[in-house]
Design an enzyme around this catalytic site. Structure first.
Site, PDB file in Angstrom:
ATOM      1  N   LYS A 105       0.489  -1.335   0.656  1.00 58.42           N
ATOM      2  CA  LYS A 105       0.162  -0.011  -0.068  1.00 58.42           C
ATOM      3  C   LYS A 105       0.608   0.876  -0.295  1.00 58.42           C
ATOM      4  CE  LYS A 105      -3.953   1.755   2.819  1.00 58.42           C
ATOM      5  NZ  LYS A 105      -4.765   1.595   4.036  1.00 58.42           N
ATOM      6  N   HIS A 107      -0.157   4.173   0.593  1.00 52.94           N
ATOM      7  CA  HIS A 107      -0.621   5.604   1.284  1.00 52.94           C
ATOM      8  C   HIS A 107      -1.131   5.128   2.626  1.00 52.94           C
ATOM      9  CE1 HIS A 107      -3.735   3.001  -0.579  1.00 52.94           C
ATOM     10  NE2 HIS A 107      -4.615   3.662   0.138  1.00 52.94           N
TER      11      HIS A 107
END
Length: 220
Positions: A105, A107
């Site tokens: 991921k 963010h």
């Protein structure tokens, strides 16, 4: 030896359409007469019961002598979750679990690990479905080692297919134990499944084909 609990687990897998018989191709490219797909578990009742089988095996093998459980994406995620719930519910063993994302991921908190954050020295147990050629384990170990200086002493799976790995005369599980020091514990083995079929009047052609497969690919 086909115990009553093993018999019940085999029937449970069959009732959930997880253990199927016919003509299939394994991840390692072998044509097989039986296939285990834990992706077919899809109800709360099934997951509750499945977690109980895993929790019983974990409790009988290591008790609470570990820090966390890891469920490799994707099929290992619900397995580890169900096991964690059952360990607490049935044995009052409250342990965290975590899993990986296939893609990191970029963010929010970022990273590829969700749940518990391993620490140096942690004893991590892996909760998985099936080992055929050991490919998934070889993909999982670098993920765990990248998290921290963890130890991975045990792995718990639904079915040991007892199949030869990359080295003649050795199963994939034997190779995993030698290569990584991970002791693999199955709820049932292919021998248990074959014995169950024999005892319950399975199609003689299926039994014959399965025996031929076991003779060609298994180390028993």
């Amino acid at each position: 030896m086909l115990t009553q609990q093993k018999k019940e687990f085999i029937e449970f897998m069959m009732s959930a359409d997880v253990l199927r018989f016919g003509n299939f191709v394994t991840k390692s490219g072998r044509n097989t007469q039986y296939f285990v797909n834990t992706g077919n578990y899809k109800t709360g009742a099934q997951l509750a019961r499945l977690g109980g089988y895993y929790a019983q095996l974990v409790k009988d093998t290591v008790g609470g002598e570990f820090e966390a459980m890891f469920g490799p994406a994707y099929k290992g995620i619900p397995l580890a979750s169900a096991c964690a719930v059952a360990l607490y519910r049935e044995f009052a063993i409250d342990k965290p679990y975590f899993f990986n994302r296939k893609e990191a991921k970029d963010h929010g908190e970022g990273g590829s690990i969700v749940g518990y954050k391993p620490q140096d020295g942690d004893r991590i147990v892996i909760i998985e479905d099936v080992i055929t050629a050991g490919t998934a384990v070889r993909e999982t170990m670098p993920i765990l080692k990248a998290c921290a200086g963890v130890k991975v002493p045990h792995m718990f799976i639904s079915v040991d297919r007892c199949e030869v790995g990359q080295t003649p005369g050795k199963t994939a599980i034997m190779e995993v134990e030698e290569e990584f020091g991970v002791k693999v514990h199955p709820i049932v083995t292919v021998v248990d499944i074959h014995e169950y079929l024999q005892q319950n009047g399975a199609d003689p052609e299926l039994l014959k084909a399965m025996e031929g497969y076991m003779e060609q690919y298994c180390v028993l």
